[in-house]
Design a protein around this motif. Structure first.
Motif, PDB file in Angstrom:
ATOM      1  N   ASP A   1       1.003  -1.125  -0.045  1.00 36.72           N
ATOM      2  CA  ASP A   1       0.038  -0.101   0.007  1.00 36.72           C
ATOM      3  C   ASP A   1       0.797   1.410  -0.026  1.00 36.72           C
TER       4      ASP A   1
ATOM      5  N   GLY B   1       2.676   1.603  -3.094  1.00 36.59           N
ATOM      6  CA  GLY B   1       1.520   2.167  -4.407  1.00 36.59           C
ATOM      7  C   GLY B   1       1.207   3.520  -4.342  1.00 36.59           C
ATOM      8  N   GLU B   2       0.998   4.204  -2.952  1.00 35.08           N
ATOM      9  CA  GLU B   2       0.918   5.679  -2.562  1.00 35.08           C
ATOM     10  C   GLU B   2       2.004   6.275  -3.244  1.00 35.08           C
ATOM     11  N   ASP B   3       3.292   6.067  -3.001  1.00 33.58           N
ATOM     12  CA  ASP B   3       4.412   6.500  -3.502  1.00 33.58           C
ATOM     13  C   ASP B   3       4.415   6.838  -4.936  1.00 33.58           C
ATOM     14  N   VAL B   4       4.104   5.535  -5.521  1.00 30.78           N
ATOM     15  CA  VAL B   4       4.276   5.522  -7.198  1.00 30.78           C
ATOM     16  C   VAL B   4       3.126   6.616  -7.675  1.00 30.78           C
ATOM     17  N   THR B   5       1.939   6.524  -7.098  1.00 30.02           N
ATOM     18  CA  THR B   5       0.846   7.526  -7.648  1.00 30.02           C
ATOM     19  C   THR B   5       1.125   8.803  -7.095  1.00 30.02           C
ATOM     20  N   GLN B   6       1.812   9.209  -6.228  1.00 33.52           N
ATOM     21  CA  GLN B   6       2.334  10.627  -5.965  1.00 33.52           C
ATOM     22  C   GLN B   6       3.235  10.880  -6.775  1.00 33.52           C
ATOM     23  N   TYR B   7       4.270  10.081  -7.219  1.00 37.30           N
ATOM     24  CA  TYR B   7       5.407  10.406  -8.284  1.00 37.30           C
ATOM     25  C   TYR B   7       4.640  10.378  -9.671  1.00 37.30           C
ATOM     26  N   ASP B   8       3.652   9.583 -10.114  1.00 39.52           N
ATOM     27  CA  ASP B   8       3.006   9.754 -11.280  1.00 39.52           C
ATOM     28  C   ASP B   8       2.095  10.999 -11.573  1.00 39.52           C
ATOM     29  N   ASN B   9       1.666  11.574 -10.453  1.00 37.99           N
ATOM     30  CA  ASN B   9       0.973  12.845 -10.626  1.00 37.99           C
ATOM     31  C   ASN B   9       1.891  14.028 -10.620  1.00 37.99           C
TER      32      ASN B   9
END
Length: 99
Positions: free
Chosen positions: A77, A80-88
């Protein structure tokens, strides 16, 4: 038509059986194999080095591996939060690094 329904039920039953077996295998690995391997790691390091420092470090490393395996959901989890934050394109609070 009835034969198709019976085949579908058989397939659904097989899928459920496989799901339950995979859950049992996961629990066996998580609560049986990993702790046993950690214990073996600590014992081998202790007997090979015959020193307190490396043995204590091996206990700490084994505990980290065991904790990481037991908390895989938490770690996934967070990843996943870190990747989502990086993608945005949003970076965490000012880290002093160039964009």
């Amino acid at each position: 038509m009835e034969k198709t329904t019976m085949n579908q039920l058989a397939v659904i039953g097989n899928i459920e059986t496989a799901r339950m077996l995979s859950a049992d295998l996961k629990n066996l690995i998580l609560y049986g194999v990993i702790p046993l391997m950690c214990l073996i790691f600590v014992v081998v390091v202790g007997f090979k080095t015959r020193a307190a420092g490396p043995t204590i470090l091996s206990v700490i490393l084994a505990a980290m591996v065991w904790w990481g395996a037991a908390n895989m959901d938490l770690l996934s989890d967070k990843t996943g939060e870190d990747v989502t934050q990086y993608d945005n394109g949003v970076r965490p609070a000012d880290t002093g690094q160039a964009p």
